[in-house]
Design a protein around this motif. Structure first.
Motif, PDB file in Angstrom:
ATOM      1  N   GLU A 146      41.777  84.342  61.702  1.00 14.11           N
ATOM      2  CA  GLU A 146      41.752  85.471  60.767  1.00 14.11           C
ATOM      3  C   GLU A 146      40.612  85.335  59.764  1.00 14.11           C
ATOM      4  O   GLU A 146      39.952  86.323  59.414  1.00 14.11           O
ATOM      5  CB  GLU A 146      43.090  85.577  60.038  1.00 14.11           C
ATOM      6  CG  GLU A 146      44.236  86.022  60.914  1.00 14.11           C
ATOM      7  CD  GLU A 146      45.563  85.979  60.172  1.00 14.11           C
ATOM      8  OE1 GLU A 146      46.225  87.034  60.103  1.00 14.11           O
ATOM      9  OE2 GLU A 146      45.936  84.905  59.664  1.00 14.11           O
ATOM     10  N   GLN A 154      37.392  86.254  61.439  1.00 18.53           N
ATOM     11  CA  GLN A 154      37.285  87.700  61.608  1.00 18.53           C
ATOM     12  C   GLN A 154      36.874  88.379  60.298  1.00 18.53           C
ATOM     13  O   GLN A 154      36.052  89.304  60.296  1.00 18.53           O
ATOM     14  CB  GLN A 154      38.612  88.273  62.105  1.00 18.53           C
ATOM     15  CG  GLN A 154      38.954  87.891  63.534  1.00 18.53           C
ATOM     16  CD  GLN A 154      40.356  88.314  63.935  1.00 18.53           C
ATOM     17  OE1 GLN A 154      41.209  88.638  63.086  1.00 18.53           O
ATOM     18  NE2 GLN A 154      40.623  88.309  65.240  1.00 18.53           N
ATOM     19  N   GLU A 210      33.192  87.701  59.762  1.00 17.55           N
ATOM     20  CA  GLU A 210      32.372  88.500  60.670  1.00 17.55           C
ATOM     21  C   GLU A 210      32.281  89.951  60.208  1.00 17.55           C
ATOM     22  O   GLU A 210      31.219  90.581  60.300  1.00 17.55           O
ATOM     23  CB  GLU A 210      32.940  88.432  62.088  1.00 17.55           C
ATOM     24  CG  GLU A 210      32.063  89.093  63.147  1.00 17.55           C
ATOM     25  CD  GLU A 210      30.684  88.463  63.258  1.00 17.55           C
ATOM     26  OE1 GLU A 210      29.738  89.168  63.667  1.00 17.55           O
ATOM     27  OE2 GLU A 210      30.535  87.246  62.937  1.00 17.55           O
ATOM     28  N   ARG A 211      33.398  90.488  59.670  1.00 15.80           N
ATOM     29  CA  ARG A 211      33.380  91.857  59.169  1.00 15.80           C
ATOM     30  C   ARG A 211      32.400  91.987  58.001  1.00 15.80           C
ATOM     31  O   ARG A 211      31.609  92.946  57.941  1.00 15.80           O
ATOM     32  CB  ARG A 211      34.788  92.279  58.732  1.00 15.80           C
ATOM     33  CG  ARG A 211      34.860  93.727  58.258  1.00 15.80           C
ATOM     34  CD  ARG A 211      36.284  94.212  58.110  1.00 15.80           C
ATOM     35  NE  ARG A 211      37.013  93.491  57.083  1.00 15.80           N
ATOM     36  CZ  ARG A 211      38.036  92.673  57.326  1.00 15.80           C
ATOM     37  NH1 ARG A 211      38.426  92.465  58.572  1.00 15.80           N
ATOM     38  NH2 ARG A 211      38.665  92.065  56.332  1.00 15.80           N
TER      39      ARG A 211
END
Length: 535
Positions: free
Chosen positions: A435, A438, A441-442
């Protein structure tokens, strides 16, 4: 201040003798981020040691690095420590001497000096994972005095490490051909610290950021021939609005920040950047038209792109454009081909004579002291891979504080230090590694689109409210820091709102935190609906 500085390993070891090794924290850097981190970790019961490679504290504000005329980019109320405001006599926009004196006072007031080793450069940081014992091995190269040529190396072990050397740690110096033939002086803007140099008459400044403009203005005020050479202009904003109001006290607010695109948005910003997108366009078009007029920016130095593009490099200037418009500064938009014996040569072959060339060409992050194993956990595809811009998911005993500066970097550093302290004391849980990856990366995808030219992913910008809110929610603290939505959104976003954060976190741990009263916009809307129905 020499009586307060000490870089010897023997003294460092004596400070930690007999203390719990599991609470030992090594901090790299004694600028703003390093000082607030040391103070917060001491308050949380850690055994703290700070290593600073310079002979004095302050980071970019240190006497050894501050260029002539250096002044804070924002007002003293916004460029402030949450629980230690500037003296009333401080300039509206503090100069380097005032910032440095304030940081020295802060270190003295909170008893930080005994925990700082000056003239001590961390040359290697590596992980320890030995029979269940985790932490870091930190190799420090120390000199007892800045004038001492011979240095000694010592290795210390810490349970946790915090890197606070900052986003502006190492000068970026272009490798231009012909420098060996040039007869004059070449300095980075941070390295030219003498306000007047008698035998320097002709100054060329390369760059168009705030530091470059400051240096060009300094040269003009000193009666020198001042020439600014730059490839492309950057947005600048006035310190004072018409009428005398300080601009950042009007523009650093939650309301204004709503008009900035951020990857995580609350419902009201989703509406604004969705159906209300024309309002966003109108706001930035208005600012892009008004700012050049207020500042007197000539067409040559006005960016082709409209705000908010380029907001990451915006700065506040004093009299640069006034001096430029009366021909005391010459501005040339061109690339620099290299040096020749008497000065610099431009791409078109034009030669400019100079006794001094100042590189206002920015900064880079020096992470050469990280071991290869640690680098692999800190970086991803050559860019910093940090959750909340603080924590490498692959090494959760290491934190970076102050590496992603905001318009009010003392505040983001302080809240970031609280976040790290909560994590290291076990009072805050994290999402899974997947998580966190992620989430990183966003943010990275958004940053690549917004600031594609940044190689390592470090950027600044007007994202203070959004960023601090993320950290506050992680810690379980209220994000709204005033009593009502009008004051919260329309008032200046000041660090003083967070002056009691340390006490609140302690109260939460002890189960005695009281809920803040906050009158939100939805509360008012609900009340209006009820009154309308009743009537």
């Amino acid at each position: 201040m020499s009586d307060k500085t000490d870089a010897t390993s023997a003294t460092t070891e004596s400070r930690t003798e007999g203390k719990d090794p599991a609470q030992r924290v090594g901090i790299i850097g004694a600028g703003i981020a390093g000082l607030v981190t040391a103070k917060i970790f001491l308050e949380n019961g850690f055994d703290v040691q700070v290593f600073e490679k310079e002979p004095d504290l302050g980071g970019v504000w240190a006497l050894s690095r501050a260029y002539p005329g250096l002044r804070a980019n924002t007002a003293k109320e916004t460029y402030s420590l949450t629980d230690y405001p500037y003296p009333a006599s401080t300039s509206g926009y503090p100069v380097a001497e005032e910032v440095r004196a304030h940081l020295e006072s802060y270190a003295d007031h909170f008893g930080l000096y005994p925990h700082i080793s000056f003239n001590s450069e961390v040359v290697r940081l590596a992980e320890i994972d030995d029979n269940g014992r985790q932490g870091f091995s930190m190799t420090v190269r120390s000199r007892a005095d800045v004038n001492e040529e011979e240095s000694r190396e010592y290795t210390h072990e810490f349970a946790y490490a915090l890197i606070c050397s900052g986003a502006f740690s190492t000068p970026m110096m272009p490798d231009l051909p012909g420098r060996e033939t040039y007869r004059g002086l070449v300095r980075h803007s941070s390295e030219w610290t003498h306000p007047a140099v008698a035998d320097v008459r002709r100054v060329v400044v390369i760059g168009a950021g705030k530091s470059a403009l400051d240096c060009a203005a300094w040269a003009a005020r000193e009666g020198k021939t001042s020439t600014l050479v730059f490839r492309k202009p950057h947005w600048m904003v006035p310190r004072y609005l018409p009428g005398g109001a300080r601009s950042d006290l009007r523009f650093i607010s939650r309301f204004i920040e709503m008009f900035v695109n951020y990857p995580v948005r609350p419902w009201d910003e989703k509406l604004l950047h969705g159906p209300g997108k024309p309002l966003v366009w109108l706001w930035w078009t208005f600012l892009s038209a008004v700012v050049p007029r207020v500042l007197g920016m000539p067409k040559l130095m006005t960016p082709e792109h409209k705000l908010p593009v380029g907001f990451e490099s915006v700065g506040q200037v004093d009299d640069f454009f006034d001096l430029l418009n009366v021909d005391r500064i010459t501005a040339i938009r061109a690339g620099v081909k290299g040096f020749y014996d008497l000065g610099v040569e431009l791409d078109d072959g034009t030669q400019i004579e100079a006794d001094l060339v100042i590189m206002g060409t920015g900064w880079q992050r020096d992470m050469s002291f990280l071991s290869e194993e640690l680098r692999s956990k800190v970086y991803g595809n050559g860019r910093f891979h940090l959750y909340r811009r603080i924590l490498p998911p692959g090494q959760q005993r290491l934190a970076f504080i102050g590496f992603f500066p905001t318009l009010t970097c003392p505040l983001s550093s302080e809240v970031g230090a609280h976040w790290a302290a909560q994590l290291f004391t076990g009072n805050m849980s994290l999402p899974s590694t997947v998580e966190m990856d992620q989430t990183i990366e966003r943010l990275e995808n958004w940053a690549r689109e917004r600031v594609p030219e940044l190689e390592d992913g470090v950027f600044t910008g007007p994202y203070i409210g959004h960023y601090v809110d993320e950290l506050m929610r992680d810690m379980g603290m209220p994000t709204m820091r005033t009593s009502n939505f009008l004051k919260e959104y329309l008032g200046s976003f000041l660090p003083s709102r967070y002056g009691t954060l340390g006490e609140e976190l302690k109260a939460a741990r002890e189960g005695r935190l009281k809920k803040r009263f906050y009158l939100g916009s939805l509360h008012v809307l609900a009340a209006v609906v009820v009154i309308w129905i009743v009537m």
